[in-house]
Motif scaffolding. Structure first.
Motif, PDB file in Angstrom:
ATOM      1  N   THR A 176      78.444   0.242   2.861  1.00 48.97           N
ATOM      2  CA  THR A 176      77.175  -0.055   2.190  1.00 48.97           C
ATOM      3  C   THR A 176      77.415  -0.949   0.981  1.00 48.97           C
ATOM      4  OG1 THR A 176      76.221   2.056   2.874  1.00 48.97           O
ATOM      5  CG2 THR A 176      75.192   0.976   0.998  1.00 48.97           C
TER       6      THR A 176
ATOM      7  N   ALA B  59      76.157  -4.685   0.499  1.00 50.81           N
ATOM      8  CA  ALA B  59      75.300  -4.927  -0.673  1.00 50.81           C
ATOM      9  C   ALA B  59      75.814  -6.115  -1.469  1.00 50.81           C
ATOM     10  CB  ALA B  59      75.256  -3.686  -1.566  1.00 50.81           C
ATOM     11  N   SER B  60      77.133  -6.179  -1.651  1.00 53.14           N
ATOM     12  CA  SER B  60      77.676  -7.271  -2.456  1.00 53.14           C
ATOM     13  C   SER B  60      77.555  -8.600  -1.732  1.00 53.14           C
ATOM     14  CB  SER B  60      79.123  -6.993  -2.847  1.00 53.14           C
ATOM     15  OG  SER B  60      79.948  -7.007  -1.714  1.00 53.14           O
TER      16      SER B  60
ATOM     17  N   GLY C  77      73.480  -9.339  -1.826  1.00 50.81           N
ATOM     18  CA  GLY C  77      72.888  -9.461  -3.155  1.00 50.81           C
ATOM     19  C   GLY C  77      71.492  -8.881  -3.199  1.00 50.81           C
ATOM     20  N   THR C  78      70.549  -9.649  -3.791  1.00 50.77           N
ATOM     21  CA  THR C  78      69.195  -9.112  -3.948  1.00 50.77           C
ATOM     22  C   THR C  78      68.491  -8.938  -2.607  1.00 50.77           C
ATOM     23  OG1 THR C  78      68.538 -11.355  -4.443  1.00 50.77           O
ATOM     24  CG2 THR C  78      68.792  -9.855  -6.303  1.00 50.77           C
TER      25      THR C  78
ATOM     26  N   PHE D 192      69.548  -7.205  -0.363  1.00 54.40           N
ATOM     27  CA  PHE D 192      69.804  -5.804  -0.020  1.00 54.40           C
ATOM     28  C   PHE D 192      68.855  -4.936  -0.831  1.00 54.40           C
ATOM     29  CE2 PHE D 192      72.360  -3.000   2.340  1.00 54.40           C
ATOM     30  CZ  PHE D 192      72.734  -1.900   1.571  1.00 54.40           C
ATOM     31  N   THR D 193      67.590  -4.978  -0.444  1.00 49.34           N
ATOM     32  CA  THR D 193      66.570  -4.235  -1.190  1.00 49.34           C
ATOM     33  C   THR D 193      66.749  -2.739  -0.950  1.00 49.34           C
ATOM     34  OG1 THR D 193      65.071  -4.225   0.689  1.00 49.34           O
ATOM     35  CG2 THR D 193      64.914  -6.107  -0.830  1.00 49.34           C
ATOM     36  N   ALA D 194      65.982  -1.941  -1.690  1.00 53.21           N
ATOM     37  CA  ALA D 194      66.068  -0.482  -1.543  1.00 53.21           C
ATOM     38  C   ALA D 194      65.707  -0.078  -0.109  1.00 53.21           C
ATOM     39  CB  ALA D 194      65.147   0.200  -2.541  1.00 53.21           C
ATOM     40  N   ASP D 195      64.689  -0.734   0.480  1.00 50.50           N
ATOM     41  CA  ASP D 195      64.296  -0.376   1.851  1.00 50.50           C
ATOM     42  C   ASP D 195      65.371  -0.766   2.854  1.00 50.50           C
ATOM     43  OD1 ASP D 195      60.888  -1.236   1.064  1.00 50.50           O
ATOM     44  OD2 ASP D 195      61.820   0.747   1.200  1.00 50.50           O
TER      45      ASP D 195
ATOM     46  N   GLN E  29      68.542  -0.917   2.123  1.00 49.62           N
ATOM     47  CA  GLN E  29      69.608   0.052   1.900  1.00 49.62           C
ATOM     48  C   GLN E  29      69.299   1.356   2.620  1.00 49.62           C
ATOM     49  OE1 GLN E  29      70.563   0.868  -2.240  1.00 49.62           O
ATOM     50  NE2 GLN E  29      71.783   2.670  -1.693  1.00 49.62           N
TER      51      GLN E  29
ATOM     52  N   GLU F 160      67.086  -0.076 -11.403  1.00 48.29           N
ATOM     53  CA  GLU F 160      67.330  -0.417  -9.991  1.00 48.29           C
ATOM     54  C   GLU F 160      67.974   0.754  -9.254  1.00 48.29           C
ATOM     55  OE1 GLU F 160      66.404  -3.337  -8.564  1.00 48.29           O
ATOM     56  OE2 GLU F 160      67.182  -2.602  -6.652  1.00 48.29           O
TER      57      GLU F 160
ATOM     58  N   ARG G 154      66.318   2.897  -6.220  1.00 50.12           N
ATOM     59  CA  ARG G 154      66.992   3.004  -4.928  1.00 50.12           C
ATOM     60  C   ARG G 154      67.194   4.448  -4.530  1.00 50.12           C
ATOM     61  NH1 ARG G 154      69.560  -1.664  -2.829  1.00 50.12           N
ATOM     62  NH2 ARG G 154      68.695  -3.307  -4.134  1.00 50.12           N
TER      63      ARG G 154
ATOM     64  N   THR H  45      64.143   5.892  -3.125  1.00 49.43           N
ATOM     65  CA  THR H  45      63.791   5.320  -1.814  1.00 49.43           C
ATOM     66  C   THR H  45      64.756   5.792  -0.734  1.00 49.43           C
ATOM     67  OG1 THR H  45      63.041   3.324  -2.938  1.00 49.43           O
ATOM     68  CG2 THR H  45      63.372   3.165  -0.572  1.00 49.43           C
ATOM     69  N   VAL H  46      66.056   5.703  -1.023  1.00 50.90           N
ATOM     70  CA  VAL H  46      67.063   5.971   0.006  1.00 50.90           C
ATOM     71  C   VAL H  46      67.278   7.470   0.212  1.00 50.90           C
ATOM     72  CG1 VAL H  46      69.446   5.498   0.697  1.00 50.90           C
ATOM     73  CG2 VAL H  46      68.167   3.773  -0.536  1.00 50.90           C
TER      74      VAL H  46
ATOM     75  N   PRO I  31      59.900   1.810  -6.632  1.00 52.06           N
ATOM     76  CA  PRO I  31      60.905   1.054  -7.389  1.00 52.06           C
ATOM     77  C   PRO I  31      60.202  -0.025  -8.215  1.00 52.06           C
ATOM     78  CG  PRO I  31      61.501   1.148  -5.071  1.00 52.06           C
ATOM     79  CD  PRO I  31      60.138   1.750  -5.181  1.00 52.06           C
TER      80      PRO I  31
ATOM     81  N   HIS J 283      76.321   7.045  -6.689  1.00 51.09           N
ATOM     82  CA  HIS J 283      76.476   6.123  -5.563  1.00 51.09           C
ATOM     83  C   HIS J 283      75.553   4.927  -5.748  1.00 51.09           C
ATOM     84  CE1 HIS J 283      76.679   4.502  -1.502  1.00 51.09           C
ATOM     85  NE2 HIS J 283      75.393   4.696  -1.344  1.00 51.09           N
TER      86      HIS J 283
ATOM     87  N   VAL K 210      76.348   0.958  -6.065  1.00 50.79           N
ATOM     88  CA  VAL K 210      75.793  -0.072  -5.168  1.00 50.79           C
ATOM     89  C   VAL K 210      75.217  -1.221  -5.990  1.00 50.79           C
ATOM     90  CG1 VAL K 210      73.928  -0.590  -3.520  1.00 50.79           C
ATOM     91  CG2 VAL K 210      75.322   1.441  -3.204  1.00 50.79           C
TER      92      VAL K 210
ATOM     93  N   GLY L 268      77.858  -3.271  -7.649  1.00 52.73           N
ATOM     94  CA  GLY L 268      78.487  -4.093  -6.610  1.00 52.73           C
ATOM     95  C   GLY L 268      77.635  -5.301  -6.252  1.00 52.73           C
ATOM     96  N   MET L 269      76.308  -5.106  -6.227  1.00 50.31           N
ATOM     97  CA  MET L 269      75.394  -6.197  -5.890  1.00 50.31           C
ATOM     98  C   MET L 269      75.354  -7.256  -6.984  1.00 50.31           C
ATOM     99  SD  MET L 269      72.008  -4.352  -4.457  1.00 50.31           S
ATOM    100  CE  MET L 269      70.957  -5.612  -5.137  1.00 50.31           C
TER     101      MET L 269
ATOM    102  N   PRO M 226      79.527  -9.004  -7.740  1.00 50.24           N
ATOM    103  CA  PRO M 226      80.367  -8.904  -6.537  1.00 50.24           C
ATOM    104  C   PRO M 226      81.810  -9.333  -6.774  1.00 50.24           C
ATOM    105  CG  PRO M 226      78.749 -10.680  -6.313  1.00 50.24           C
ATOM    106  CD  PRO M 226      78.398  -9.946  -7.556  1.00 50.24           C
TER     107      PRO M 226
END
Lengths: 147, 143
Positions: free
Chosen positions: A112, A116-117, A120-121, A123-126, A128, B28, B32, B35-36, B52, B105, B109, B112-113, B116
């Motif tokens: 994940t 995600a990296s 970048g953006t 990779f929204t919450a939905d 994910q 953020e 997340r 949501t997740v 969010p 976690h 994430v 990491g986003m 990177p």
């Protein structure tokens, strides 16, 4: 049976259609071995895993990361029957490889983070949520034949 | 799994890089998480808007990351620094400690986003250990 929304199906197909399997697989597995060093117990034959640089540069880790990612393809192509699709692999992981199923979650988390990296953006919450749900279903299917 | 000198150095350096983005990262990560891991929404039923990017999520994400940033500053005495927050979480908020892992976690994430190139596996393991130590200290007063 797992219920997938249209968004979830589309998201999974989209992520994997654009993915560099070799690179993502390599990075995810290597990251797992660095961040959760006890996972190295399954890779005694892989040679030099002494530090992060060695792990990242280890060709067997890279190769095996790609194997694992390509293994995920089966689920991507059979989203409505992941449990049956992985029955044999589940037996393998239990009876031959003796992998603690908690490791599926650890690798899923690393995967994940790598995805995600890369996205970048995007990779929204939905996205994910869909991705993590997919990996959780895979992990559950791989655990199914354990006894 | 206590923090080595290397972990401390890595986390402090990472926070130097994160700088002012900490508030956004907190918002953020919290968004997340909700949501997740929808089960985490049960702790915020009193908020008007759990989506969010909503005002309560942004505000609370900032609060949480502010506390994590303060923990980085007191990294040499996490139990002491987090003692009051632990009491708050134990007696008033009563958040199941498994949720600390979930939020950790999501923080990871988002880092990491946004970073990177910097978020190598070595930085990742130190951050993961730090957040687990924070979680452990937060759960100290539970029982």
């Amino acid at each position: 049976m797992v219920e997938w929304t249209d968004f979830e199906r589309a998201t999974i197909q989209d992520i994997f259609s654009k993915m560099d399997y070799e690179s993502v697989g390599h990075n995810a597995l290597a990251r797992c071995l660095v961040v959760y060093p006890w996972t190295q117990r399954y890779f005694g034959k892989f040679g030099n895993l002494y530090n992060a640089a060695a792990i990242m540069g280890n060709p067997m880790v890279a190769a095996h990361g790609a194997v694992v990612l390509h293994g995920l393809d089966k689920a991507v192509k059979n989203m409505d029957n992941i449990k049956a699709t992985y029955a044999e692999l589940s037996v393998l992981h239990s009876e031959k490889l003796h992998v603690d199923p908690d490791n599926f979650r650890l690798l899923a988390d690393c995967l994940t983070i790598v995805v995600a990296s890369r996205l970048g953006t995007g990779f929204t919450a939905d996205v994910q949520a869909a991705f993590q749900k997919f990996l959780a279903v895979v992990g559950s299917a791989l655990t199914k034949q354990y006894h | 799994m206590s923090l080595t000198a290397k972990d401390v150095a890595v986390v402090k350096a990472l926070w130097g890089k994160i700088g002012a983005k900490a508030d956004d990262i907190g918002a953020e990560a919290l968004g997340r998480m909700l949501t997740v891991y929808p089960q985490t929404k049960t702790y915020f039923a009193h908020w008007a808007d759990l989506s969010p990017g909503s005002a309560p999520v942004k505000k609370h994400g900032k609060t949480i990351m502010g506390a994590v940033t303060a923990a980085v500053a007191s990294i040499d005495d996490l139990p002491g620094a987090l003692s009051q927050l632990s009491e708050l979480h134990a007696y008033k908020l009563r958040v199941d400690p498994s949720n600390f892992k979930i939020l950790a976690h999501n923080i990871i994430v988002v880092v990491g986003m946004l970073f990177p190139g910097d978020f190598t596996p070595e930085v990742h393991v130190s951050l993961d250990k730090f957040l687990q130590n924070v979680a452990w200290c937060l759960a100290e007063r539970y029982r």
